[in-house]
Design an enzyme around this catalytic site. Structure first.
Site, PDB file in Angstrom:
ATOM      1  N   ASN A  49     -10.241   0.775  -0.166  1.00  0.00           N
ATOM      2  CA  ASN A  49      -9.272   0.507   0.905  1.00  0.00           C
ATOM      3  C   ASN A  49      -9.827   0.908   2.272  1.00  0.00           C
ATOM      4  O   ASN A  49     -10.333   2.024   2.439  1.00  0.00           O
ATOM      5  CB  ASN A  49      -8.006   1.332   0.676  1.00  0.00           C
ATOM      6  CG  ASN A  49      -7.232   0.897  -0.544  1.00  0.00           C
ATOM      7  OD1 ASN A  49      -7.684   0.037  -1.312  1.00  0.00           O
ATOM      8  ND2 ASN A  49      -6.070   1.482  -0.732  1.00  0.00           N
ATOM      9  N   HIS A  51      -9.349   5.129  -2.026  1.00  0.00           N
ATOM     10  CA  HIS A  51      -8.645   5.064  -0.741  1.00  0.00           C
ATOM     11  C   HIS A  51      -9.500   5.763   0.321  1.00  0.00           C
ATOM     12  O   HIS A  51     -10.483   6.423  -0.002  1.00  0.00           O
ATOM     13  CB  HIS A  51      -7.280   5.761  -0.850  1.00  0.00           C
ATOM     14  CG  HIS A  51      -6.253   4.921  -1.540  1.00  0.00           C
ATOM     15  ND1 HIS A  51      -5.152   4.430  -0.890  1.00  0.00           N
ATOM     16  CD2 HIS A  51      -6.181   4.461  -2.809  1.00  0.00           C
ATOM     17  CE1 HIS A  51      -4.437   3.712  -1.736  1.00  0.00           C
ATOM     18  NE2 HIS A  51      -5.027   3.712  -2.907  1.00  0.00           N
ATOM     19  N   ASP A 108       0.847  -1.191   0.000  1.00  0.00           N
ATOM     20  CA  ASP A 108       0.000   0.000   0.000  1.00  0.00           C
ATOM     21  C   ASP A 108       0.891   1.253   0.000  1.00  0.00           C
ATOM     22  O   ASP A 108       1.798   1.360   0.834  1.00  0.00           O
ATOM     23  CB  ASP A 108      -0.874  -0.048   1.264  1.00  0.00           C
ATOM     24  CG  ASP A 108      -1.945   1.024   1.281  1.00  0.00           C
ATOM     25  OD1 ASP A 108      -2.348   1.487   0.197  1.00  0.00           O
ATOM     26  OD2 ASP A 108      -2.384   1.384   2.395  1.00  0.00           O
ATOM     27  N   GLY A 130      -7.906   8.113   7.220  1.00  0.00           N
ATOM     28  CA  GLY A 130      -8.284   8.387   8.614  1.00  0.00           C
ATOM     29  C   GLY A 130      -9.723   8.884   8.692  1.00  0.00           C
ATOM     30  O   GLY A 130     -10.489   8.770   7.732  1.00  0.00           O
ATOM     31  N   GLY A 185     -11.382   4.516   2.793  1.00  0.00           N
ATOM     32  CA  GLY A 185     -12.727   3.933   2.890  1.00  0.00           C
ATOM     33  C   GLY A 185     -13.404   4.123   4.244  1.00  0.00           C
ATOM     34  O   GLY A 185     -14.627   3.988   4.360  1.00  0.00           O
ATOM     35  N   GLU A 217      -0.910   5.863  -8.700  1.00  0.00           N
ATOM     36  CA  GLU A 217      -1.693   6.943  -8.075  1.00  0.00           C
ATOM     37  C   GLU A 217      -1.446   8.283  -8.763  1.00  0.00           C
ATOM     38  O   GLU A 217      -0.319   8.643  -9.089  1.00  0.00           O
ATOM     39  CB  GLU A 217      -1.352   7.062  -6.588  1.00  0.00           C
ATOM     40  CG  GLU A 217      -2.117   8.227  -5.932  1.00  0.00           C
ATOM     41  CD  GLU A 217      -2.070   8.237  -4.413  1.00  0.00           C
ATOM     42  OE1 GLU A 217      -1.972   7.161  -3.811  1.00  0.00           O
ATOM     43  OE2 GLU A 217      -2.148   9.327  -3.850  1.00  0.00           O
TER      44      GLU A 217
HETATM   45  P1  13P Z   1      -8.579   4.597   5.883  1.00  0.00           P
HETATM   46  O1  13P Z   1      -7.489   4.449   6.881  1.00  0.00           O
HETATM   47  O2  13P Z   1      -9.199   5.931   5.880  1.00  0.00           O
HETATM   48  O3  13P Z   1      -9.578   3.492   5.980  1.00  0.00           O
HETATM   49  O4  13P Z   1      -7.876   4.462   4.446  1.00  0.00           O
HETATM   50  C1  13P Z   1      -7.246   3.271   4.078  1.00  0.00           C
HETATM   51  C2  13P Z   1      -6.447   3.429   2.846  1.00  0.00           C
HETATM   52  O5  13P Z   1      -6.782   4.170   1.952  1.00  0.00           O
HETATM   53  C3  13P Z   1      -5.229   2.622   2.705  1.00  0.00           C
HETATM   54  O6  13P Z   1      -4.438   3.022   1.654  1.00  0.00           O
END
Ligand code: 13P
Length: 287
Positions: free
Chosen positions: A229, A207, A84, A178, A209, A135
């Site tokens: 994600n 991303h 990631d 976050g 999520g 990305e």
């Molecule tokens: P969150 O931590 O907001 O769920 O995002 C996860 C993410 O995008 C990992 O790349």
């Protein structure tokens, strides 16, 4: 079955659902995500940030653990082990360690450099049978020390990167890692639509999520998002369940301090979060 993410994402795009990427931090996390995917017959992507890889003593340890766990738990659903927000060097380390998928996050480079480095990795991933996520336009917020300002991606730049032959594309559309702030204006569906027009069939990645309202998730999937994600939400549910256990004094009862007991409520809470997300993303029964 450890596989690249290519086929599962093509199927998700065609079937109008999304495969969840759940970030892992340790053995408990990995076990909870794999068991839930198997129970729900859902394909799954295990996300490993560079920070989490380091925490688990290195990418080789992670790859060995995941491969062995798939075998020992009898996991039959497709599982991709994915780096990631990888740096250029991190991508090479994960290829060598035996990951089945990588993300090269070149969003902080000037676009020409992002394109050149991504192009190089496309070639290697093709040779080795790995899937590759690129990305464009950084994701806002902070994840494991990777800070993004959250600018929306330029659709023309998305096309440049998609045309290189990557498997999937993460494009900033106002999403944030976050928790979302109270005054977050929401996802920029106008930008998502413009990107989709440029990149055609390319599976798109959302991303950040954690905390995106359900209706926005569903709309994003309908507009071409095939991978979502989730990281922070599993961390929050793990922490909450662990805090409840300790605040109830359960660690002081009998052998409640045994780590297998102490960590069990958190591990169960991760399973529940993963289940809810798989149901929302529509990947249940799609393995
Ligand atoms: P969150 O931590 O907001 O769920 O995002 C996860 C993410 O995008 C990992 O790349």
């Amino acid at each position: 079955m450890l596989v690249s993410a290519k086929e599962m994402l093509a199927k998700a795009r065609d079937g109008k659902y999304a495969v969840g990427q759940f970030n892992i931090n340790n053995l408990e996390w990995t076990k909870s995500v794999l068991l839930t995917a198997e129970e729900l017959k859902s394909p799954v992507i295990l996300g490993v940030s560079e920070g989490a890889g380091k925490y688990m003593t290195g990418f080789k340890t992670v790859a060995a653990m995941v491969k062995a766990m798939i075998e020992e738990l009898g996991i039959t659903v497709p599982v991709a082990l994915h780096l990631d927000h990888g740096s250029y060097e991190g991508c090479y380390k994960c290829i060598e360690a035996g990951f089945s998928s990588i993300m090269f996050d070149g969003s902080h480079y000037p676009i020409d450099e992002n394109v050149a480095k991504t192009q190089e990795l496309v070639k290697i991933c093709e040779e080795k049978g790995l899937s590759l996520e690129a990305e464009v336009g950084s994701i806002g917020g902070e994840e494991d020390g990777v800070v993004g300002l959250g600018e929306c991606a330029d659709p023309a730049e998305c096309k440049m990167v998609a045309d290189l032959g990557v498997t999937m594309l993460a494009a900033g559309i106002g999403n944030i890692h976050g928790k979302y702030p109270e005054n977050w204006p929401g996802l920029r569906f106008d930008v998502l639509e413009a990107i989709k027009k440029e990149v055609g069939d390319m599976p798109l990645v959302l991303h950040g999520g954690t905390g995106i309202p359900e209706d926005m998730i569903k709309k994003a999937i309908s507009l071409g998002v095939a991978k979502i994600n989730v990281n922070t939400e599993c961390q929050l549910s793990f922490a909450e369940a662990t805090r409840k256990y300790i605040e109830a004094g359960k660690d002081l009862e009998g052998k409640g301090f045994d780590p297998r007991k102490l960590l069990a409520p958190g591990a169960e809470a991760i399973k529940q979060t993963v289940k809810e997300k798989m149901e929302l993303f529509g990947s249940v029964g799609k393995a």
